[in-house]
Enzyme design. Structure first.
Site: not given
Length: 369
Positions: A100, A170, A320, A342, A345
């Site tokens: 990326q 971005y 995540r 997951c 958090c």
């Protein structure tokens, strides 16, 4: 009807399933941006865990485009050996990896990059660490050239594809948004003008890598901020990208300015809170010819499978959950579990700033009890 575990394609690249590891900051590179053995091992664990393709952490294409410590850089030929080791390690395990490409723009800070951050216009918004400097036309040209050179390096060094980061506030996202882009020249005003920066990057990359090399994009389906990029505008950009030959569009949302509607949400604790960008992705899917990837909040096999099998999404992407369980794809395929462990958090990012990269804090605490 397609299964989550059927093969899929992004351009000429064949994926063994419909699950992609979405890009995230890992914090496992040297200060210069050089990848390390720790990062290579981390990616190898993801391949062994059954993911169809890895998208690398967001990789800066110029030094002033770096945001966080430990972030990977592809701005220099000096890293060729290290990147070739990385891609070779993934390929030796029969994995696929895309890189990326990003410029943080106004999201960078002067302490990290040793100069004033740059952006479309010199306005300070809440998500910026400080007031940026507006880019000149010549500087814009230099940055679009840098994206293309980075893509050429990626191809030469063995990456299977490149992804342009056009989301999450971005630099490309800053140009697309009327909130952060208040230019009055050819790069500001109308949607066509605000998208000019993105399309110049894409066209220059295509000129470098040719049409047979997969190039795709991460794009906000909605900025979820006042005067930001809207869903309608995102669909229009997606149609143009598809017509121009983009190989896939990963649909995300928001930025650091979007509050609870940001790209990495907490409290994903029910089916209703999962797959929170799926509707945005499906709206784009209706209007484009290229594959569409939905990212954001996939925490269970049943929801991920439904997105592919019933809703018609081409791919789903996760980040995540794979920090907690790098072998989650393998577990899902073996039907060993439905729910990811997951808990959303977001604590995985905080200690990584000082301890050499992301890890699941909850898991580590449980092991230390």
């Amino acid at each position: 009807m397609t299964s989550l575990f059927e093969q899929g394609s992004i351009g000429a690249v064949k994926l063994k399933n419909r699950m992609i590891r979405s890009a995230t900051w890992e914090g496992m590179c040297e200060q210069s941006g050089r990848p390390t053995q720790k990062l290579i091992d981390y990616y190898c664990d993801l391949v062994k865990g059954g993911i169809g393709m890895i998208i690398s952490g967001y990789t800066f294409i110029r030094p002033e485009g770096k945001q966080l410590p430990g972030k990977m850089g592809i701005h220099t030929d000096d890293f060729a050996h290290d990147f070739k080791r990385l891609t070779r390690a993934v390929h030796d395990l029969n994995g696929k990896i895309a890189i990326q490409l990003v410029h943080a723009g106004g999201m960078a800070d002067s302490k990290t990059i040793n100069c004033r951050p740059v952006a479309p216009t010199d306005i300070k918004i809440g998500a910026y660490p400080e007031a940026p400097r507006a880019l000149s036309i010549l500087e814009i040209e230099a940055i679009t050239d840098a994206f293309a050179k980075a893509a050429q390096r990626a191809k030469d060094w063995g990456f299977d594809a490149v992804q342009i980061h056009g989301a999450h506030g971005y630099l490309i996202s800053q140009f697309l948004s009327p909130m952060t882009n208040q230019r009055t020249d050819a790069y500001g005003g109308s949607l066509e003008n605000r998208a000019r920066f993105l399309f110049e990057i894409y066209e220059k990359i295509r000129m470098r890598v040719n049409n047979d090399y997969p190039v795709f994009i991460k794009l906000n389906g909605d900025d979820y901020v006042e005067n930001g990029l809207t869903q309608k505008e995102s669909v229009q950009i997606s149609k143009r990208l598809s017509d121009a030959g983009i190989n896939a569009i990963e649909v995300s949302c928001g930025s650091a300015a979007s509050g609870e509607k940001g790209p990495a949400r907490k409290k994903i604790n029910s089916p209703e809170t999962q797959a929170y960008n799926l509707d945005l992705a499906l709206c784009i899917k209706k209007e484009v010819l290229c594959p569409v990837i939905s990212v954001g909040g996939f925490r269970s096999l049943s929801i991920a499978q439904k997105a592919i099998y019933e809703d018609g999404m081409d791919f789903i992407a996760l980040a995540r959950p794979l920090i907690r369980e790098p072998d989650l794809a393998q577990k899902w395929e073996a039907n060993k579990t439905d729910e990811s462990e997951c808990i959303s958090c977001n604590k995985c990012f905080i200690p990584g700033m000082t301890k050499g990269g992301i890890y699941c804090v909850v898991e580590k605490k449980a092991k230390n009890k």
